[in-house]
Design a protein around this motif. Structure first.
Motif, short mmCIF file in Angstrom:
data_model
loop_
_atom_site.label_atom_id
_atom_site.label_comp_id
_atom_site.label_asym_id
_atom_site.label_seq_id
_atom_site.Cartn_x
_atom_site.Cartn_y
_atom_site.Cartn_z
N PRO A 222 -91.62 -1.74 11.35
CA PRO A 222 -92.24 -2.53 12.67
C PRO A 222 -92.43 -1.47 13.79
N VAL A 223 -93.18 -1.76 14.56
CA VAL A 223 -93.81 -0.71 15.61
C VAL A 223 -93.39 -1.65 16.80
N ARG A 224 -92.89 -0.92 17.79
CA ARG A 224 -92.59 -1.47 19.10
C ARG A 224 -93.72 -2.10 19.78
N GLY A 225 -93.72 -3.39 20.17
CA GLY A 225 -94.90 -4.02 21.13
C GLY A 225 -95.93 -4.51 20.04
N GLU B 298 -87.23 1.73 1.17
CA GLU B 298 -85.94 1.41 2.06
C GLU B 298 -85.93 0.01 2.86
N ARG B 299 -84.94 -0.13 3.61
CA ARG B 299 -84.82 -1.32 4.31
C ARG B 299 -84.15 -0.96 5.51
N THR B 300 -84.69 -1.95 6.28
CA THR B 300 -83.92 -1.87 8.01
C THR B 300 -83.55 -3.31 8.11
N THR C 63 -78.52 -12.18 8.54
CA THR C 63 -79.17 -10.99 8.64
C THR C 63 -80.60 -11.01 8.18
N VAL C 64 -81.52 -10.51 8.88
CA VAL C 64 -82.75 -10.14 8.70
C VAL C 64 -83.22 -8.84 8.10
N SER C 65 -83.68 -8.60 6.80
CA SER C 65 -83.74 -7.41 6.22
C SER C 65 -85.25 -7.08 5.87
N MET C 66 -85.78 -6.05 6.23
CA MET C 66 -87.37 -5.75 6.18
C MET C 66 -87.35 -4.64 5.12
N ALA C 67 -87.99 -4.57 3.98
CA ALA C 67 -88.09 -3.59 3.01
C ALA C 67 -89.49 -3.04 3.05
N TYR C 68 -89.66 -1.65 3.14
CA TYR C 68 -90.69 -1.01 3.02
C TYR C 68 -90.58 0.39 2.56
#
Length: 419
Positions: free
Chosen positions: A72-75, A153-155, A145-150
């Motif tokens: 994800p990119v800020r803004g 990897e994951r954030t 928890t919200v997990s973002m996979a890309y």
């Protein structure tokens, strides 16, 4: 971990598990992929422990976004092509163990909310995990928890509050309060302060094995108790937020049969620059050291026999790596309790982890015997490159197809049709 309550799997004290609220979303019940056979049948002894494995920790609700092209990119707003929801945290390990046919007991705090109801139902009714030593905390919302996979990897972003402390009651009773903070071993939230449930029963139930995540500087007295009663203790470890990476801070390590850190953790704890060298160094402190190497596989050293095993990973396209480490440990525990040779245990653990990353979520991505059998029939037995997995042939002799395992879905459930 905790003392037996005497109730069978799937039964809890009525007050400890309140009836679902009238308007809570209900998950449709579907036929489950139950273990097609007992992997420990050949080694079970009459009068043995009721549980194969006991564990304790924090249960999260995991919401996973996949199919992201980048971080994800800020803004900006990012849209994910896939989404799933499932129990997380310690539920990843518990589900992986149960799907491999091990009789699993979990002591955990559950939130007094729809998320808590959903997680409890999935684990207890859906996966057959014994929650008689777990408890519900009134007025406490479930950690999320919200997990973002890309890009493989994951954030993660997690939220949770410490539950209000309450007087401890007898195991399975109503007064045990959950002091579970925001984090859990191997799950989407990995803060060390919730690697176990402080309000779990002080005396573990008789179990063949226990699984734990060690926390630097935070002794878990139940581990020594369990080991003293004959339970085989398997442990991993999370990131050391103190930065000291001191093995002496892992007070329970002498009670463990096996220690399973990842390569980075192993090298930091041993002050080495090679994961295999680190495994040998760890074998000076624990009977069996297993170091996971990510996509490269795993390496193990048995200090009792001097045996080593080095098994490469299985190349797969990873959809979501959440909980893969937990699935690896579950596979290794299964093979260990079944008495398999060290190389086979290591290979089986790697296979289960590889199968798990091809599905959404942590807990509900764990493979069961049908998925393992399907892989062997369609891939493993057909490719000479997988000859090292030929040991599965004798294990899966009577393994037939079954109803597909439940998977993470975008929503917690749908309201039942009216009328």
């Amino acid at each position: 971990m905790p003392g037996q309550s005497g109730r069978g799997p799937g039964h809890t004290h009525p007050a400890a598990h309140p009836a679902p609220r009238p308007h809570a979303l209900q998950t449709p019940r579907a036929a489950l992929s139950r273990p097609l056979f007992d992997p420990l049948a050949a080694v079970r002894e009459p009068g043995g422990p009721r549980y194969d494995v006991y564990l304790t920790g924090t249960v999260f609700l995991d919401i996973i976004f996949t199919g992201l092209d980048s971080a994800p990119v800020r803004g900006t707003e990012s849209w994910a092509r896939g989404m799933g929801s499932s129990p997380g945290g310690i539920a990843n390990m518990a589900t992986a163990l149960a799907r491999l046919g091990l009789r699993t007991s979990l002591a955990a705090a559950f939130g007094d909310d729809m998320y808590g109801d959903y997680c409890r139902e999935e684990l207890e009714a859906g996966e057959g995990i014994d929650l008689s030593l777990s408890h519900t905390v009134p007025g406490w919302h479930s950690p999320v928890t919200v997990s973002m996979a890309y890009e493989g990897e994951r954030t993660m972003i997690s939220h949770g509050h410490e539950a209000p402390p309450k007087a401890r009651s007898a195991p399975g009773g109503t007064a045990a309060g959950g002091t579970a903070g925001p984090g859990a071993p191997g799950g989407a939230g990995e803060a060390a302060d919730a690697a176990f449930d402080p309000d779990a029963p002080e005396c573990p139930p008789p179990a063949t094995a226990c699984v734990s995540s060690l926390v630097p500087g935070r002794p878990q007295e139940w581990i020594a108790t369990a080991a003293g009663r004959g339970s085989r203790v398997f442990a991993d470890v999370g990131w050391d937020e103190t930065g000291r990476w001191d093995l002496a801070a892992l007070a329970e390590l002498p009670h463990c049969e096996a220690f399973l850190p990842n390569a980075v953790e192993a090298m930091r704890y041993t002050r080495t620059d090679c994961p295999r060298t680190a495994a040998h160094a760890l074998a000076e402190h624990v009977p069996l050291a297993v170091v996971t190497l990510g996509a490269e596989g795993a390496y193990a050293v048995d200090a009792r026999t001097g045996e080593t095993a080095d098994v490469p990973g299985i190349a797969v396209e990873a959809l979501d790596t959440t909980g893969a480490g937990d699935v690896f440990v579950a596979g290794f525990v299964t093979g260990s309790l079944a008495g398999w040779p060290l190389p086979d245990r290591l290979a089986f653990a790697g296979l289960t982890a590889a199968l798990s990353v091809q599905e959404f979520g942590g807990s509900l991505s764990a493979p069961g015997w049908p998925e393992i059998a399907a892989w062997w029939r369609t891939t493993g037995s057909q490719d000479p490159g997988y000859a090292r997995y030929a040991f599965l042939r004798r294990i899966l002799t009577d393994c037939a197809s079954s109803v597909p395992a439940r998977r993470a879905v975008p929503t917690l459930g749908f309201r039942p049709p009216e009328g």
